[in-house]
Design a protein around this motif. Structure first.
Motif, PDB file in Angstrom:
ATOM      1  N   HIS A   3       0.829  -1.209   0.000  1.00  0.00           N
ATOM      2  CA  HIS A   3       0.000   0.000   0.000  1.00  0.00           C
ATOM      3  C   HIS A   3       0.864   1.260   0.000  1.00  0.00           C
ATOM      4  CE1 HIS A   3      -3.486  -2.518   0.508  1.00  0.00           C
ATOM      5  NE2 HIS A   3      -2.851  -3.154   1.481  1.00  0.00           N
ATOM      6  N   LEU A   4       2.011   1.184   0.626  1.00  0.00           N
ATOM      7  CA  LEU A   4       2.900   2.359   0.705  1.00  0.00           C
ATOM      8  C   LEU A   4       4.315   2.090   0.212  1.00  0.00           C
ATOM      9  CD1 LEU A   4       2.075   4.198   4.070  1.00  0.00           C
ATOM     10  CD2 LEU A   4       2.205   5.229   1.798  1.00  0.00           C
ATOM     11  N   VAL A   5       4.823   0.916   0.539  1.00  0.00           N
ATOM     12  CA  VAL A   5       6.196   0.583   0.146  1.00  0.00           C
ATOM     13  C   VAL A   5       6.236   0.403  -1.384  1.00  0.00           C
ATOM     14  CG1 VAL A   5       7.962  -1.223   0.309  1.00  0.00           C
ATOM     15  CG2 VAL A   5       6.760  -0.487   2.364  1.00  0.00           C
ATOM     16  N   PRO A   6       7.172   1.055  -2.075  1.00  0.00           N
ATOM     17  CA  PRO A   6       7.249   0.922  -3.538  1.00  0.00           C
ATOM     18  C   PRO A   6       7.412  -0.539  -3.988  1.00  0.00           C
ATOM     19  CG  PRO A   6       8.616   2.752  -2.794  1.00  0.00           C
ATOM     20  CD  PRO A   6       8.154   2.023  -1.551  1.00  0.00           C
ATOM     21  N   SER A   7       6.821  -0.854  -5.153  1.00  0.00           N
ATOM     22  CA  SER A   7       6.815  -2.244  -5.639  1.00  0.00           C
ATOM     23  C   SER A   7       8.189  -2.782  -6.019  1.00  0.00           C
ATOM     24  CB  SER A   7       5.865  -2.372  -6.842  1.00  0.00           C
ATOM     25  OG  SER A   7       4.567  -1.978  -6.476  1.00  0.00           O
ATOM     26  N   GLY A   8       9.231  -1.951  -5.974  1.00  0.00           N
ATOM     27  CA  GLY A   8      10.577  -2.446  -6.257  1.00  0.00           C
ATOM     28  C   GLY A   8      11.168  -3.249  -5.113  1.00  0.00           C
ATOM     29  N   VAL A   9      10.443  -3.361  -4.021  1.00  0.00           N
ATOM     30  CA  VAL A   9      10.977  -3.971  -2.789  1.00  0.00           C
ATOM     31  C   VAL A   9      11.404  -5.426  -2.986  1.00  0.00           C
ATOM     32  CG1 VAL A   9       8.626  -4.501  -1.940  1.00  0.00           C
ATOM     33  CG2 VAL A   9      10.530  -4.400  -0.320  1.00  0.00           C
ATOM     34  N   LEU A  10      10.669  -6.176  -3.814  1.00  0.00           N
ATOM     35  CA  LEU A  10      10.992  -7.603  -3.961  1.00  0.00           C
ATOM     36  C   LEU A  10      12.196  -7.829  -4.863  1.00  0.00           C
ATOM     37  CD1 LEU A  10       7.338  -8.920  -4.154  1.00  0.00           C
ATOM     38  CD2 LEU A  10       8.868  -8.969  -2.185  1.00  0.00           C
ATOM     39  N   LYS A  11      12.663  -6.775  -5.520  1.00  0.00           N
ATOM     40  CA  LYS A  11      13.890  -6.864  -6.313  1.00  0.00           C
ATOM     41  C   LYS A  11      15.066  -6.274  -5.532  1.00  0.00           C
ATOM     42  CE  LYS A  11      12.718  -8.433 -10.638  1.00  0.00           C
ATOM     43  NZ  LYS A  11      12.243  -7.688 -11.797  1.00  0.00           N
ATOM     44  N   GLY A  12      14.833  -5.942  -4.258  1.00  0.00           N
ATOM     45  CA  GLY A  12      15.916  -5.445  -3.404  1.00  0.00           C
ATOM     46  C   GLY A  12      16.414  -4.061  -3.757  1.00  0.00           C
ATOM     47  N   LYS A  13      15.570  -3.250  -4.352  1.00  0.00           N
ATOM     48  CA  LYS A  13      15.992  -1.919  -4.795  1.00  0.00           C
ATOM     49  C   LYS A  13      15.891  -0.878  -3.683  1.00  0.00           C
ATOM     50  CE  LYS A  13      16.896  -3.549  -8.645  1.00  0.00           C
ATOM     51  NZ  LYS A  13      18.198  -3.455  -9.292  1.00  0.00           N
ATOM     52  N   GLU A  14      16.563   0.246  -3.893  1.00  0.00           N
ATOM     53  CA  GLU A  14      16.416   1.369  -2.981  1.00  0.00           C
ATOM     54  C   GLU A  14      14.967   1.857  -3.099  1.00  0.00           C
ATOM     55  OE1 GLU A  14      18.643   5.592  -2.516  1.00  0.00           O
ATOM     56  OE2 GLU A  14      19.818   4.001  -3.419  1.00  0.00           O
ATOM     57  N   LEU A  15      14.331   2.180  -1.960  1.00  0.00           N
ATOM     58  CA  LEU A  15      12.905   2.495  -1.958  1.00  0.00           C
ATOM     59  C   LEU A  15      12.699   3.931  -1.498  1.00  0.00           C
ATOM     60  CD1 LEU A  15      11.883  -0.807  -0.156  1.00  0.00           C
ATOM     61  CD2 LEU A  15      11.754  -0.366  -2.621  1.00  0.00           C
ATOM     62  N   LEU A  16      12.064   4.731  -2.344  1.00  0.00           N
ATOM     63  CA  LEU A  16      11.907   6.154  -2.027  1.00  0.00           C
ATOM     64  C   LEU A  16      10.428   6.519  -1.962  1.00  0.00           C
ATOM     65  CD1 LEU A  16      14.640   7.450  -4.526  1.00  0.00           C
ATOM     66  CD2 LEU A  16      14.931   6.924  -2.090  1.00  0.00           C
ATOM     67  N   ILE A  17      10.056   7.240  -0.899  1.00  0.00           N
ATOM     68  CA  ILE A  17       8.696   7.762  -0.787  1.00  0.00           C
ATOM     69  C   ILE A  17       8.798   9.278  -0.849  1.00  0.00           C
ATOM     70  CG2 ILE A  17       6.649   7.935   0.687  1.00  0.00           C
ATOM     71  CD1 ILE A  17       7.097   5.103   1.593  1.00  0.00           C
TER      72      ILE A  17
END
Ligand code: IMP
Ligand code: MG
Length: 404
Positions: A53-67
């Protein structure tokens, strides 16, 4: 190699989460710039389904996550989401200090505004996103950096009380939120610039869809933020040239959650069939989504608004199970036909769809690549929308993706 943004061309739920996850491998960071936890982005890997809902969808690829600054952050949702993810995800996350906060009172506020609308209710997700942005516009609510610096909640609490909203939990909420956000907060705009200037790439992930944009969508049945590509630099606080080019995501039929006009909507057993084949139930609220045919009139409008030249088409496998698929090619309004979405805008609830059946995917299989029916669909979309179809998605699983 440049930055890229992924935007929705319909009413949300086009499959942006899946496309962002698929593309994220080639990027260093994935950044959210709009909306809040009203979004529900689903990523499927093997038999595992993940909804963010908030965490960017790149999380499962281990990417840097920016909000980025344009996002309304609900710290309780963020804490819950992080608690389900490995510690690595928390270490990769940066929340901009300028983000608006969603308080627990805003959720109750959302429900109360909907009640006040009576039969004109929008059908919001009740996540408090509209009230959070409204409180920001009234300059009563804290931003993330204000909360960390020590914020005087008295004026906000007085205003909430005027509306008979219960503010009892606000103090405890502020303490908890401060603890969560202390180690996560920074300058996302600066980070995007650093990544890009050092030769890295950022992928921007939109929530909701173009037709839910506060200014350009089907007002008042819209969300409370902007959803188009042109909002990216403003929302993040970066120069426009860093936003990169937009990739539009469109589903090969239409869905809408909540109330509001939907020209190509279908009902009855056909709608139920499409809904169950496409698993069209809200990822945030669980509500059955309204379903309809592909709508070329609104799509052309969305393509123009976003400046989209390339698209990803999703859920083509669903049409393999549907007989006599239709496409809405024009609107009939007060006795004449139009293909101009804006001309019909004030009367969207009255338009009748002009339907055509230019292709069929019935019984198609994607086992050996793109089947002939899907090829025809791709050519049709490219011709009618003046875009290039870059990606075809034919299943929720990450691997069910074809690059053209
Ligand atoms: P709100 O964003 O919760 O205020 O809801 C306003 C409208 O936008 C309602 O019709 C919601 O169903 C719709 N909406 C908000 N977020 C999403 C989304 O992520 N997908 C689809 N519809 C959404
Ligand atoms: Mg969704």
């Amino acid at each position: 190699m440049a930055n890229l943004s992924v935007v929705g061309l319909q009413w949300g739920d086009e499959g942006k989460g899946k496309i962002v996850d698929y593309l994220a491998g080639a990027y260093d960071a994935v950044a959210r710039f709009n909306g809040g936890s009203n979004a529900g982005h689903t990523v499927v890997i093997g038999n595992e389904k993940h909804t963010f809902h908030l965490v960017p969808s790149g999380v499962l690829k281990g990417k840097e996550l920016l909000i980025g600054a344009g996002v309304a952050v609900d710290p309780q949702v963020l804490a819950e989401e992080l608690s389900l993810l490995p510690d690595e995800a928390r270490k990769k996350l940066l929340v901009d200090g300028r983000c608006s906060l969603v308080t627990p009172v805003d959720r109750e506020f959302d429900v109360r505004v909907e009640e006040a609308r009576g039969s004109s209710a929008i059908g919001t997700t009740r996540r408090g996103i509209g009230p959070a942005y409204a409180m920001r516009a009234l300059r009563l609510s804290p931003r993330v950096s204000d909360l960390l610096a020590g914020f005087d909640f008295d004026p906000l609490a007085r205003f909430y009380r005027e509306l008979s909203l219960d503010v009892a939990g606000l103090g405890a909420w502020a303490d908890e939120s401060r603890k969560l956000l202390e180690g996560l907060t920074g300058d996302v705009a600066q980070r995007v610039t650093e990544v890009t200037e050092s030769g890295g790439r950022v992928l921007f992930e939109a929530s909701q869809g173009t037709l839910l944009d506060l200014l350009h969508g089907s007002y008042p049945f819209v969300t409370s933020t902007h959803t188009t590509s042109s909002y990216i630099p403003a929302a993040l606080g970066i120069p426009p040239d860093l936003a990169g080019s937009p990739l539009g995501v469109m589903k090969c039929y239409s869905t809408r959650v909540g109330a509001g006009p939907f020209p190509s909507e279908i009902d009855g057993p056909r709608a139920e069939g499409l809904r169950s084949l496409g698993k069209e139930y809200g990822a945030t609220t669980g509500r059955p989504r309204r379903v309809g045919w592909l709508d070329l009139v609104s799509l052309r409008y969305a393509v123009a608004l976003n400046g989209v030249k390339e698209v990803a088409v999703t859920k083509l496998d669903v049409l393999a199970g549907v007989k006599d698929v239709k496409v809405c090619t024009a609107y009939r309004l007060q006795g004449s036909e139009t293909t101009d979405f804006q001309r019909a805008a004030g009367r969207l609830g009255e338009v009748e769809p002009v339907l055509d059946s230019p292709f069929s995917l019935e019984g198609s299989s994607f086992e050996g690549g793109l089947p002939p029916g899907a090829k025809k669909f791709v050519e049709f979309v490219e011709e009618r929308l003046g875009v290039r179809v870059r990606i075809v998605s034919h299943g929720e699983e990450r691997s069910k993706t074809i690059e053209l």
